[in-house]
Design an enzyme around this catalytic site. Structure first.
Site, short mmCIF file in Angstrom:
data_model
loop_
_atom_site.label_atom_id
_atom_site.label_comp_id
_atom_site.label_asym_id
_atom_site.label_seq_id
_atom_site.Cartn_x
_atom_site.Cartn_y
_atom_site.Cartn_z
N SER A 141 2.64 -6.07 5.47
CA SER A 141 3.30 -5.05 4.98
C SER A 141 4.46 -4.64 5.95
O SER A 141 4.48 -5.13 7.00
CB SER A 141 2.33 -3.61 4.57
OG SER A 141 3.44 -2.51 4.44
N TYR A 154 -2.87 3.66 8.05
CA TYR A 154 -2.54 2.28 7.40
C TYR A 154 -1.59 1.29 8.10
O TYR A 154 -1.82 -0.02 7.95
CB TYR A 154 -1.84 2.80 6.18
CG TYR A 154 -1.39 1.72 5.30
CD1 TYR A 154 -2.20 0.81 4.68
CD2 TYR A 154 0.19 1.43 5.09
CE1 TYR A 154 -1.80 -0.20 3.61
CE2 TYR A 154 0.48 0.17 4.22
CZ TYR A 154 -0.45 -0.41 3.69
OH TYR A 154 0.08 -1.63 2.83
#
Length: 261
Positions: A141, A154
């Site tokens: 990501s 995260y």
């Protein structure tokens, strides 16, 4: 000669019950490959499989279980005799400030997002090494490269995935095995039903969000061209480069732009 780009390739996809995992299964099939779909929900996998034309595999898998991961990958190898591509896509996010974030949630995200990637990679690697070929694609990501508020848990998992990916690429440089990191920005998928139940973040970044089809096509292209890394979208990729050059200045300038959660 077939013009389908993944003709005959056995492609394992974790987290394939929804979002880009499901779409990648459909895309692999369209390109002549055999998608092997894996996720915790057998019912959702069946729904995805119903949209696939051609051969496919379907396995229930919890990537937090080492025993299950190794057993399922052995089943796939017994059935097909090979795994050409592993797409480590299983993962989720919960957005919360560090003082409010539950320790158990942070631990679970790391277990799924990072250790799940490690487990699946370790399980398929002996067969790829024996074959002298293969491709490992890790869905990381942009959050693994740029930090933002409410993303500590995260983002840390995706930093770990990127570090792991870059290291094993070096380990496997002469083994005939390609390693790709895929770093998308926010994607318009059910991911945010859990990560952002209020809908505030999605509303704030809707203009910037990637369509899942864009990411799916980018992943397939990366497999075909054996790219080491792809950053999406291009605007975010440019931001990454600026951050790497001037990280503290970027922090100050981009604070309001990034912190939309």
């Amino acid at each position: 000669m077939s013009n389908r780009r993944l003709e005959g390739k056995v492609v394992v996809i974790t987290g394939a019950s929804s979002g880009i995992g499901a779409l990648m299964g459909e895309g692999v099939a369209r390109e002549g490959g055999i998608p092997v779909l894996m996720a915790r929900s057998a019912d959702k996998l069946e729904q995805v499989a119903s949209r696939i034309n051609g051969e496919y595999g379907l396995y229930r898998l919890d990537v937090t279980s080492s025993e299950q991961v190794f057993a399922v990958m052995e089943q796939v190898l017994a059935r097909y005799g090979k795994i050409d591509v592993l797409i480590n896509n299983a993962g989720y996010g919960v957005f919360e400030t560090i003082e409010k974030a539950e320790l158990a949630t942070i631990e679970d995200m790391m277990d799924v997002n990072y250790m799940g990637t490690v487990r699946c990679t370790k399980a398929v690697l002996p067969a790829m090494l024996k074959a002298g070929s293969g491709h490992i694609v890790n869905i990381a990501s942009m959050a693994g490269k740029i930090g933002s508020a409410k993303s500590s848990g995260y983002s840390a998992t995706k930093h770990a995935v990127l570090g792991f990916t870059n290291c094993i690429r070096q380990d496997l440089m002469k083994a005939g095995i390609s390693v790709t990191a895929v770093n998308p920005g926010p994607i318009d998928t059910p991911f945010f039903e859990r990560a952002d139940p209020s809908g505030q973040y999605v509303s704030n970044v809707k203009w910037f969000m990637l369509r899942p089809e864009q990411v799916t096509e980018a992943v397939i292209t990366a497999i075909v061209k054996r790219k080491a890394e792809i950053d999406l979208p291009l605007m975010a990729a440019a931001g990454i480069r600026l951050y790497q050059l001037l990280p503290r200045l970027f922090d100050r300038v981009a604070h309001r732009m990034l912190n939309k959660k």
